[in-house]
Design an enzyme around this catalytic site. Structure first.
Site, PDB file in Angstrom:
ATOM      1  N   THR A 286      71.508  25.050  33.605  1.00 39.73           N
ATOM      2  CA  THR A 286      72.051  25.525  34.889  1.00 39.73           C
ATOM      3  C   THR A 286      73.071  24.564  35.535  1.00 39.73           C
ATOM      4  OG1 THR A 286      70.125  24.600  36.014  1.00 39.73           O
ATOM      5  CG2 THR A 286      70.036  26.944  35.472  1.00 39.73           C
TER       6      THR A 286
ATOM      7  N   ASP B 135      61.057  24.108  23.006  1.00 42.06           N
ATOM      8  CA  ASP B 135      62.481  24.142  23.329  1.00 42.06           C
ATOM      9  C   ASP B 135      63.022  25.483  22.859  1.00 42.06           C
ATOM     10  OD1 ASP B 135      65.363  23.799  23.202  1.00 42.06           O
ATOM     11  OD2 ASP B 135      64.965  21.660  23.495  1.00 42.06           O
TER      12      ASP B 135
ATOM     13  N   LYS C  60      75.864  32.616  29.796  1.00 47.87           N
ATOM     14  CA  LYS C  60      74.893  33.591  30.337  1.00 47.87           C
ATOM     15  C   LYS C  60      75.223  34.995  29.814  1.00 47.87           C
ATOM     16  CE  LYS C  60      71.944  32.914  32.891  1.00 47.87           C
ATOM     17  NZ  LYS C  60      70.514  32.542  32.664  1.00 47.87           N
TER      18      LYS C  60
ATOM     19  N   ALA D  91      66.994  28.077  31.725  1.00 46.53           N
ATOM     20  CA  ALA D  91      68.421  28.082  31.391  1.00 46.53           C
ATOM     21  C   ALA D  91      69.007  26.692  31.567  1.00 46.53           C
ATOM     22  CB  ALA D  91      69.178  29.054  32.309  1.00 46.53           C
TER      23      ALA D  91
ATOM     24  N   GLN E 155      63.336  26.043  39.800  1.00 44.81           N
ATOM     25  CA  GLN E 155      63.386  26.542  41.178  1.00 44.81           C
ATOM     26  C   GLN E 155      62.830  27.970  41.279  1.00 44.81           C
ATOM     27  OE1 GLN E 155      66.602  26.237  44.583  1.00 44.81           O
ATOM     28  NE2 GLN E 155      67.509  27.304  42.865  1.00 44.81           N
TER      29      GLN E 155
ATOM     30  N   TYR F 256      79.515  28.146  31.801  1.00 47.26           N
ATOM     31  CA  TYR F 256      78.177  28.623  32.167  1.00 47.26           C
ATOM     32  C   TYR F 256      78.140  30.160  32.184  1.00 47.26           C
ATOM     33  CZ  TYR F 256      74.318  29.782  35.381  1.00 47.26           C
ATOM     34  OH  TYR F 256      73.216  30.339  35.964  1.00 47.26           O
TER      35      TYR F 256
HETATM   36  N1  NAP Z   1      70.443  28.757  40.944  1.00 46.94           N
HETATM   37  C1  NAP Z   1      71.291  29.757  41.123  1.00 46.94           C
HETATM   38  O1  NAP Z   1      72.053  29.816  42.102  1.00 46.94           O
HETATM   39  C2  NAP Z   1      71.344  30.889  40.114  1.00 46.94           C
HETATM   40  C3  NAP Z   1      72.254  31.944  40.313  1.00 46.94           C
HETATM   41  C4  NAP Z   1      72.295  32.992  39.376  1.00 46.94           C
HETATM   42  C5  NAP Z   1      71.438  32.980  38.297  1.00 46.94           C
HETATM   43  N2  NAP Z   1      70.573  31.935  38.116  1.00 46.94           N
HETATM   44  C6  NAP Z   1      69.690  31.964  36.934  1.00 46.94           C
HETATM   45  O2  NAP Z   1      68.355  31.953  37.413  1.00 46.94           O
HETATM   46  C7  NAP Z   1      67.518  31.293  36.462  1.00 46.94           C
HETATM   47  C8  NAP Z   1      66.681  30.242  37.171  1.00 46.94           C
HETATM   48  O3  NAP Z   1      67.544  29.275  37.784  1.00 46.94           O
HETATM   49  P1  NAP Z   1      66.941  28.020  38.562  1.00 46.94           P
HETATM   50  O4  NAP Z   1      67.812  27.770  39.726  1.00 46.94           O
HETATM   51  O5  NAP Z   1      65.458  28.224  38.739  1.00 46.94           O
HETATM   52  O6  NAP Z   1      67.189  26.882  37.447  1.00 46.94           O
HETATM   53  P2  NAP Z   1      66.428  25.469  37.211  1.00 46.94           P
HETATM   54  O7  NAP Z   1      65.727  25.058  38.451  1.00 46.94           O
HETATM   55  O8  NAP Z   1      67.466  24.595  36.593  1.00 46.94           O
HETATM   56  O9  NAP Z   1      65.318  25.832  36.123  1.00 46.94           O
HETATM   57  C9  NAP Z   1      65.630  26.060  34.773  1.00 46.94           C
HETATM   58  C10 NAP Z   1      64.455  25.619  33.932  1.00 46.94           C
HETATM   59  O10 NAP Z   1      64.771  25.846  32.539  1.00 46.94           O
HETATM   60  C11 NAP Z   1      64.335  24.717  31.781  1.00 46.94           C
HETATM   61  N3  NAP Z   1      65.083  24.564  30.531  1.00 46.94           N
HETATM   62  C12 NAP Z   1      66.332  24.079  30.381  1.00 46.94           C
HETATM   63  N4  NAP Z   1      66.654  24.002  29.073  1.00 46.94           N
HETATM   64  C13 NAP Z   1      65.595  24.454  28.368  1.00 46.94           C
HETATM   65  C14 NAP Z   1      65.310  24.598  26.982  1.00 46.94           C
HETATM   66  N5  NAP Z   1      66.193  24.263  26.040  1.00 46.94           N
HETATM   67  N6  NAP Z   1      64.094  25.087  26.611  1.00 46.94           N
HETATM   68  C15 NAP Z   1      63.181  25.408  27.539  1.00 46.94           C
HETATM   69  N7  NAP Z   1      63.376  25.291  28.864  1.00 46.94           N
HETATM   70  C16 NAP Z   1      64.572  24.808  29.288  1.00 46.94           C
HETATM   71  C17 NAP Z   1      64.616  23.554  32.713  1.00 46.94           C
HETATM   72  O11 NAP Z   1      63.915  22.391  32.291  1.00 46.94           O
HETATM   73  P3  NAP Z   1      64.601  20.942  32.642  1.00 46.94           P
HETATM   74  O12 NAP Z   1      64.674  20.858  34.126  1.00 46.94           O
HETATM   75  O13 NAP Z   1      63.650  19.977  32.012  1.00 46.94           O
HETATM   76  O14 NAP Z   1      65.968  20.974  31.998  1.00 46.94           O
HETATM   77  C18 NAP Z   1      64.133  24.113  34.054  1.00 46.94           C
HETATM   78  O15 NAP Z   1      62.747  23.925  34.240  1.00 46.94           O
HETATM   79  C19 NAP Z   1      68.456  30.755  35.381  1.00 46.94           C
HETATM   80  O16 NAP Z   1      68.440  31.659  34.302  1.00 46.94           O
HETATM   81  C20 NAP Z   1      69.822  30.753  36.027  1.00 46.94           C
HETATM   82  O17 NAP Z   1      70.838  30.891  35.069  1.00 46.94           O
HETATM   83  C21 NAP Z   1      70.505  30.896  39.003  1.00 46.94           C
END
Ligand code: NAP
Length: 285
Positions: free
Chosen positions: A62, A36, A129, A60, A11, A125
Protein backbone atom coordinates in the site's frame (compact mmCIF):
# COMPACT_ATOMS: atom_id res chain seq x y z
CA UNK A 1 -19.68 -19.39 8.10
CA UNK A 2 -15.86 -19.11 8.28
CA UNK A 3 -14.23 -16.08 6.68
CA UNK A 4 -10.49 -15.71 6.12
CA UNK A 5 -9.25 -12.10 6.34
CA UNK A 6 -5.89 -11.36 4.70
CA UNK A 7 -3.99 -8.28 5.90
CA UNK A 8 -5.71 -8.82 9.27
CA UNK A 9 -3.16 -6.64 11.09
CA UNK A 10 -3.67 -3.74 8.67
CA UNK A 11 -5.83 -0.66 9.01
CA UNK A 12 -8.87 -2.20 7.30
CA UNK A 13 -8.27 -5.85 8.16
CA UNK A 14 -8.46 -5.24 11.92
CA UNK A 15 -11.93 -3.70 11.65
CA UNK A 16 -13.12 -6.46 9.30
CA UNK A 17 -12.12 -9.08 11.88
CA UNK A 18 -13.88 -7.08 14.61
CA UNK A 19 -17.09 -6.80 12.57
CA UNK A 20 -17.16 -10.52 11.67
CA UNK A 21 -16.79 -11.35 15.36
CA UNK A 22 -19.59 -8.94 16.26
CA UNK A 23 -21.85 -10.66 13.72
CA UNK A 24 -21.07 -14.13 15.10
CA UNK A 25 -19.19 -15.13 11.92
CA UNK A 26 -15.94 -17.02 12.56
CA UNK A 27 -12.97 -14.90 11.42
CA UNK A 28 -9.75 -16.57 10.28
CA UNK A 29 -7.29 -13.65 10.48
CA UNK A 30 -4.01 -14.02 8.57
CA UNK A 31 -1.16 -11.68 7.77
CA UNK A 32 2.31 -11.82 6.30
CA UNK A 33 3.74 -13.81 9.27
CA UNK A 34 1.26 -16.63 8.52
CA UNK A 35 2.08 -16.81 4.82
CA UNK A 36 3.44 -14.52 2.14
CA UNK A 37 0.96 -13.96 -0.67
CA UNK A 38 3.74 -14.21 -3.23
CA UNK A 39 4.44 -17.85 -2.29
CA UNK A 40 1.85 -19.88 -4.27
CA UNK A 41 2.40 -23.17 -2.39
CA UNK A 42 2.15 -21.50 1.03
CA UNK A 43 -1.03 -19.69 -0.02
CA UNK A 44 -2.64 -22.86 -1.40
CA UNK A 45 -1.71 -24.88 1.71
CA UNK A 46 -2.97 -22.26 4.18
CA UNK A 47 -6.27 -21.73 2.36
CA UNK A 48 -6.89 -25.47 1.95
CA UNK A 49 -6.16 -26.12 5.65
CA UNK A 50 -8.33 -23.27 6.90
CA UNK A 51 -11.13 -24.16 4.44
CA UNK A 52 -12.99 -20.82 4.67
CA UNK A 53 -16.37 -20.27 3.02
CA UNK A 54 -15.21 -16.82 1.95
CA UNK A 55 -12.04 -14.72 1.90
CA UNK A 56 -11.93 -10.94 2.40
CA UNK A 57 -8.64 -9.95 0.78
CA UNK A 58 -7.40 -6.77 2.50
CA UNK A 59 -3.65 -7.49 2.28
CA UNK A 60 -1.74 -5.37 -0.18
CA UNK A 61 1.41 -3.43 -0.90
CA UNK A 62 0.00 0.00 0.00
CA UNK A 63 3.02 2.36 -0.10
CA UNK A 64 1.79 4.36 -3.10
CA UNK A 65 4.85 6.63 -3.53
CA UNK A 66 7.45 3.94 -2.77
CA UNK A 67 5.81 1.73 -5.43
CA UNK A 68 7.15 4.08 -8.12
CA UNK A 69 10.69 2.96 -7.28
CA UNK A 70 9.91 -0.73 -6.63
CA UNK A 71 7.23 -1.53 -9.22
CA UNK A 72 8.15 -5.22 -9.49
CA UNK A 73 7.59 -5.87 -5.76
CA UNK A 74 4.33 -3.91 -5.74
CA UNK A 75 2.95 -5.83 -8.74
CA UNK A 76 4.26 -9.14 -7.38
CA UNK A 77 2.18 -8.67 -4.20
CA UNK A 78 -0.94 -6.93 -5.52
CA UNK A 79 -1.14 -8.72 -8.87
CA UNK A 80 0.71 -12.03 -8.41
CA UNK A 81 -0.25 -12.46 -4.75
CA UNK A 82 -3.90 -11.90 -5.56
CA UNK A 83 -3.69 -14.44 -8.41
CA UNK A 84 -2.25 -17.01 -5.94
CA UNK A 85 -5.08 -16.33 -3.52
CA UNK A 86 -7.76 -16.48 -6.24
CA UNK A 87 -6.43 -19.86 -7.45
CA UNK A 88 -6.40 -21.22 -3.89
CA UNK A 89 -9.97 -19.96 -3.36
CA UNK A 90 -11.09 -21.56 -6.62
CA UNK A 91 -9.67 -24.95 -5.52
CA UNK A 92 -11.84 -25.02 -2.40
CA UNK A 93 -14.80 -23.14 -3.97
CA UNK A 94 -14.57 -20.21 -1.55
CA UNK A 95 -16.01 -16.80 -2.43
CA UNK A 96 -13.44 -14.00 -2.66
CA UNK A 97 -13.92 -10.32 -1.88
CA UNK A 98 -11.02 -8.26 -3.26
CA UNK A 99 -10.51 -4.71 -1.99
CA UNK A 100 -9.49 -2.35 -4.77
CA UNK A 101 -9.12 1.36 -5.36
CA UNK A 102 -10.27 4.35 -7.40
CA UNK A 103 -6.63 4.51 -8.64
CA UNK A 104 -7.53 1.93 -11.32
CA UNK A 105 -9.34 4.76 -13.16
CA UNK A 106 -7.78 7.66 -15.09
CA UNK A 107 -8.77 10.28 -12.52
CA UNK A 108 -9.93 12.55 -15.34
CA UNK A 109 -13.23 14.42 -15.69
CA UNK A 110 -15.62 15.47 -12.96
CA UNK A 111 -18.30 12.79 -13.00
CA UNK A 112 -18.26 9.77 -10.67
CA UNK A 113 -16.77 6.59 -12.17
CA UNK A 114 -19.13 3.62 -12.67
CA UNK A 115 -17.78 0.12 -11.88
CA UNK A 116 -17.53 -0.86 -15.57
CA UNK A 117 -15.91 2.36 -16.82
CA UNK A 118 -12.60 1.91 -18.70
CA UNK A 119 -9.56 1.39 -16.46
CA UNK A 120 -6.48 3.55 -16.98
CA UNK A 121 -4.29 3.67 -13.86
CA UNK A 122 -1.91 6.62 -13.60
CA UNK A 123 0.60 5.16 -11.16
CA UNK A 124 2.29 1.84 -10.31
CA UNK A 125 0.09 1.11 -7.30
CA UNK A 126 -3.08 1.63 -9.41
CA UNK A 127 -1.69 -0.65 -12.13
CA UNK A 128 -0.85 -3.36 -9.58
CA UNK A 129 -4.35 -3.20 -8.04
CA UNK A 130 -5.84 -3.49 -11.54
CA UNK A 131 -3.69 -6.60 -12.10
CA UNK A 132 -5.25 -7.96 -8.89
CA UNK A 133 -8.74 -7.23 -10.20
CA UNK A 134 -7.95 -9.02 -13.48
CA UNK A 135 -6.54 -12.02 -11.59
CA UNK A 136 -9.77 -12.32 -9.58
CA UNK A 137 -12.04 -11.88 -12.61
CA UNK A 138 -10.04 -14.32 -14.70
CA UNK A 139 -9.94 -17.07 -12.07
CA UNK A 140 -13.22 -17.01 -10.16
CA UNK A 141 -16.94 -16.75 -10.85
CA UNK A 142 -17.94 -16.20 -7.21
CA UNK A 143 -16.11 -12.94 -6.54
CA UNK A 144 -16.71 -9.39 -5.36
CA UNK A 145 -14.43 -6.49 -6.25
CA UNK A 146 -14.98 -3.49 -3.99
CA UNK A 147 -13.25 -0.24 -4.93
CA UNK A 148 -12.87 2.28 -2.18
CA UNK A 149 -10.84 5.45 -1.52
CA UNK A 150 -9.38 7.80 1.12
CA UNK A 151 -9.61 5.24 3.93
CA UNK A 152 -9.17 6.09 7.62
CA UNK A 153 -9.43 3.85 10.68
CA UNK A 154 -8.16 3.40 14.22
CA UNK A 155 -5.31 1.07 13.30
CA UNK A 156 -3.40 2.89 10.61
CA UNK A 157 -1.47 5.92 9.53
CA UNK A 158 -3.93 8.05 7.58
CA UNK A 159 -4.80 11.62 6.56
CA UNK A 160 -6.93 12.32 9.66
CA UNK A 161 -4.11 11.35 11.98
CA UNK A 162 -1.63 13.52 10.03
CA UNK A 163 -3.97 16.54 10.14
CA UNK A 164 -4.61 16.10 13.88
CA UNK A 165 -0.86 16.14 14.48
CA UNK A 166 -0.16 19.11 12.20
CA UNK A 167 -3.23 20.94 13.52
CA UNK A 168 -1.76 20.87 17.01
CA UNK A 169 1.67 22.05 15.87
CA UNK A 170 0.76 24.83 13.41
CA UNK A 171 -1.59 27.75 12.75
CA UNK A 172 -2.19 26.74 9.14
CA UNK A 173 -1.55 23.76 6.87
CA UNK A 174 -1.36 23.85 3.05
CA UNK A 175 -3.66 21.16 1.64
CA UNK A 176 -4.50 20.34 -1.99
CA UNK A 177 -7.89 21.55 -3.15
CA UNK A 178 -8.13 20.09 -6.67
CA UNK A 179 -8.33 16.37 -5.87
CA UNK A 180 -11.91 15.36 -5.13
CA UNK A 181 -13.03 12.15 -3.43
CA UNK A 182 -14.87 10.60 -0.48
CA UNK A 183 -13.24 10.03 2.93
CA UNK A 184 -14.15 6.52 4.08
CA UNK A 185 -14.20 4.98 7.57
CA UNK A 186 -12.94 1.40 7.95
CA UNK A 187 -15.81 0.59 10.35
CA UNK A 188 -18.43 1.44 7.69
CA UNK A 189 -16.50 -0.40 4.97
CA UNK A 190 -16.11 -3.48 7.16
CA UNK A 191 -19.87 -3.54 7.81
CA UNK A 192 -20.49 -3.47 4.06
CA UNK A 193 -18.01 -6.27 3.26
CA UNK A 194 -19.55 -8.52 5.91
CA UNK A 195 -23.00 -7.92 4.46
CA UNK A 196 -21.79 -8.48 0.89
CA UNK A 197 -20.02 -11.80 1.47
CA UNK A 198 -23.17 -13.31 2.94
CA UNK A 199 -24.91 -12.82 -0.43
CA UNK A 200 -24.41 -14.19 -3.94
CA UNK A 201 -24.71 -10.75 -5.56
CA UNK A 202 -21.31 -11.11 -7.22
CA UNK A 203 -19.50 -8.47 -9.28
CA UNK A 204 -17.74 -5.12 -9.00
CA UNK A 205 -18.87 -2.49 -6.49
CA UNK A 206 -17.87 0.93 -5.26
CA UNK A 207 -18.13 1.63 -1.54
CA UNK A 208 -17.18 4.91 0.14
CA UNK A 209 -18.83 7.14 2.67
CA UNK A 210 -21.39 9.47 1.05
CA UNK A 211 -20.50 12.92 -0.26
CA UNK A 212 -17.54 14.34 -2.18
CA UNK A 213 -14.97 16.89 -1.02
CA UNK A 214 -11.44 18.12 -1.65
CA UNK A 215 -8.60 17.15 0.71
CA UNK A 216 -8.59 20.79 1.89
CA UNK A 217 -12.32 20.57 2.80
CA UNK A 218 -11.63 17.32 4.63
CA UNK A 219 -8.78 18.95 6.59
CA UNK A 220 -10.99 21.94 7.51
CA UNK A 221 -13.70 19.60 8.80
CA UNK A 222 -11.15 17.61 10.85
CA UNK A 223 -9.94 20.86 12.48
CA UNK A 224 -13.54 21.99 13.09
CA UNK A 225 -14.67 18.71 14.66
CA UNK A 226 -11.48 18.32 16.73
CA UNK A 227 -11.83 21.97 17.87
CA UNK A 228 -8.37 22.93 16.59
CA UNK A 229 -7.85 26.55 15.56
CA UNK A 230 -5.57 25.57 12.63
CA UNK A 231 -6.59 26.75 9.13
CA UNK A 232 -6.55 24.57 6.00
CA UNK A 233 -4.98 26.69 3.26
CA UNK A 234 -6.11 25.41 -0.17
CA UNK A 235 -3.31 24.83 -2.72
CA UNK A 236 -3.28 23.23 -6.18
CA UNK A 237 -1.67 19.78 -6.63
CA UNK A 238 1.09 21.45 -8.66
CA UNK A 239 2.36 22.97 -5.37
CA UNK A 240 2.45 19.57 -3.64
CA UNK A 241 4.41 17.23 -5.95
CA UNK A 242 4.54 13.52 -5.00
CA UNK A 243 6.48 10.65 -6.64
CA UNK A 244 3.21 8.91 -7.64
CA UNK A 245 0.68 10.92 -9.65
CA UNK A 246 -2.63 11.29 -7.76
CA UNK A 247 -6.02 11.33 -9.54
CA UNK A 248 -7.87 14.66 -9.48
CA UNK A 249 -11.19 12.88 -9.83
CA UNK A 250 -11.60 10.11 -7.24
CA UNK A 251 -15.40 10.28 -7.32
CA UNK A 252 -16.93 6.79 -7.35
CA UNK A 253 -20.58 6.23 -8.28
CA UNK A 254 -22.47 4.22 -5.67
CA UNK A 255 -25.54 3.53 -7.85
CA UNK A 256 -24.36 -0.10 -7.85
CA UNK A 257 -25.28 -0.30 -4.14
CA UNK A 258 -28.87 0.89 -4.80
CA UNK A 259 -29.20 -1.44 -7.78
CA UNK A 260 -28.15 -4.48 -5.72
CA UNK A 261 -30.25 -3.68 -2.66
CA UNK A 262 -27.44 -2.53 -0.34
CA UNK A 263 -27.78 0.59 1.82
CA UNK A 264 -25.35 3.43 1.13
CA UNK A 265 -22.66 4.15 3.70
CA UNK A 266 -23.25 7.19 5.99
CA UNK A 267 -22.02 10.70 5.09
CA UNK A 268 -18.26 11.22 5.48
CA UNK A 269 -18.75 14.00 8.07
CA UNK A 270 -20.75 11.58 10.24
CA UNK A 271 -18.07 8.91 9.76
CA UNK A 272 -15.39 11.39 10.83
CA UNK A 273 -17.32 12.26 14.00
CA UNK A 274 -17.59 8.56 14.93
CA UNK A 275 -13.90 8.03 14.15
CA UNK A 276 -12.83 10.92 16.42
CA UNK A 277 -15.09 9.50 19.17
CA UNK A 278 -13.46 6.08 18.71
CA UNK A 279 -9.99 7.67 18.91
CA UNK A 280 -10.99 9.48 22.12
CA UNK A 281 -12.30 6.27 23.63
CA UNK A 282 -9.05 4.49 22.71
CA UNK A 283 -7.04 7.27 24.36
CA UNK A 284 -5.57 8.34 21.00
CA UNK A 285 -7.03 11.86 21.06
N1 NAP B 1 -5.76 3.09 2.64
C1 NAP B 1 -6.48 3.57 1.63
O1 NAP B 1 -6.73 4.78 1.51
C2 NAP B 1 -7.02 2.62 0.58
C3 NAP B 1 -7.78 3.15 -0.49
C4 NAP B 1 -8.29 2.26 -1.46
C5 NAP B 1 -8.06 0.91 -1.34
N2 NAP B 1 -7.31 0.43 -0.30
C6 NAP B 1 -7.08 -1.03 -0.23
O2 NAP B 1 -7.63 -1.48 1.00
C7 NAP B 1 -6.88 -2.60 1.46
C8 NAP B 1 -6.49 -2.38 2.91
O3 NAP B 1 -5.67 -1.21 3.02
P1 NAP B 1 -5.07 -0.76 4.42
O4 NAP B 1 -5.10 0.72 4.46
O5 NAP B 1 -5.72 -1.57 5.52
O6 NAP B 1 -3.55 -1.26 4.22
P2 NAP B 1 -2.43 -1.65 5.33
O7 NAP B 1 -2.78 -1.06 6.64
O8 NAP B 1 -1.13 -1.34 4.66
O9 NAP B 1 -2.59 -3.24 5.46
C9 NAP B 1 -2.14 -4.12 4.46
C10 NAP B 1 -1.72 -5.41 5.13
O10 NAP B 1 -1.26 -6.33 4.12
C11 NAP B 1 -0.08 -6.98 4.60
N3 NAP B 1 0.78 -7.45 3.51
C12 NAP B 1 1.60 -6.72 2.73
N4 NAP B 1 2.29 -7.51 1.89
C13 NAP B 1 1.91 -8.78 2.13
C14 NAP B 1 2.29 -10.05 1.60
N5 NAP B 1 3.21 -10.17 0.64
N6 NAP B 1 1.69 -11.17 2.10
C15 NAP B 1 0.78 -11.07 3.08
N7 NAP B 1 0.38 -9.91 3.63
C16 NAP B 1 0.95 -8.77 3.17
C17 NAP B 1 0.62 -5.88 5.38
O11 NAP B 1 1.62 -6.43 6.23
P3 NAP B 1 2.92 -5.48 6.56
O12 NAP B 1 2.39 -4.28 7.26
O13 NAP B 1 3.76 -6.37 7.41
O14 NAP B 1 3.52 -5.14 5.22
C18 NAP B 1 -0.55 -5.25 6.13
O15 NAP B 1 -0.84 -5.92 7.33
C19 NAP B 1 -5.71 -2.76 0.49
O16 NAP B 1 -6.05 -3.77 -0.44
C20 NAP B 1 -5.61 -1.43 -0.21
O17 NAP B 1 -5.06 -1.57 -1.49
C21 NAP B 1 -6.79 1.25 0.66
Amino acid sequence: MKVMVTGARGQLGQDVVKELTRLGITPLPVDVEDFDLTDPQAVERAVAEAAPDAIIHCAAYTAVDKAETEPARCCEINGGGTLNLARAAQKIKAKLCYISTDYVFSGEGETPFEPDDPKRPQNVYGLSKLQGEEAVQGTLTRFFIVRTAWVFGLNGANFVRTMLRLGQERHSVRVVCDQIGSPTYTVDLAAFFCQLIQTDRYGAYHATNEGFCAWSDFAAEIFRQAKLSCRAEPIPSSEYPTPAKRPKNSRLSKDCLDQNGFPRLPAWQDALARYLAEMRQAGQL
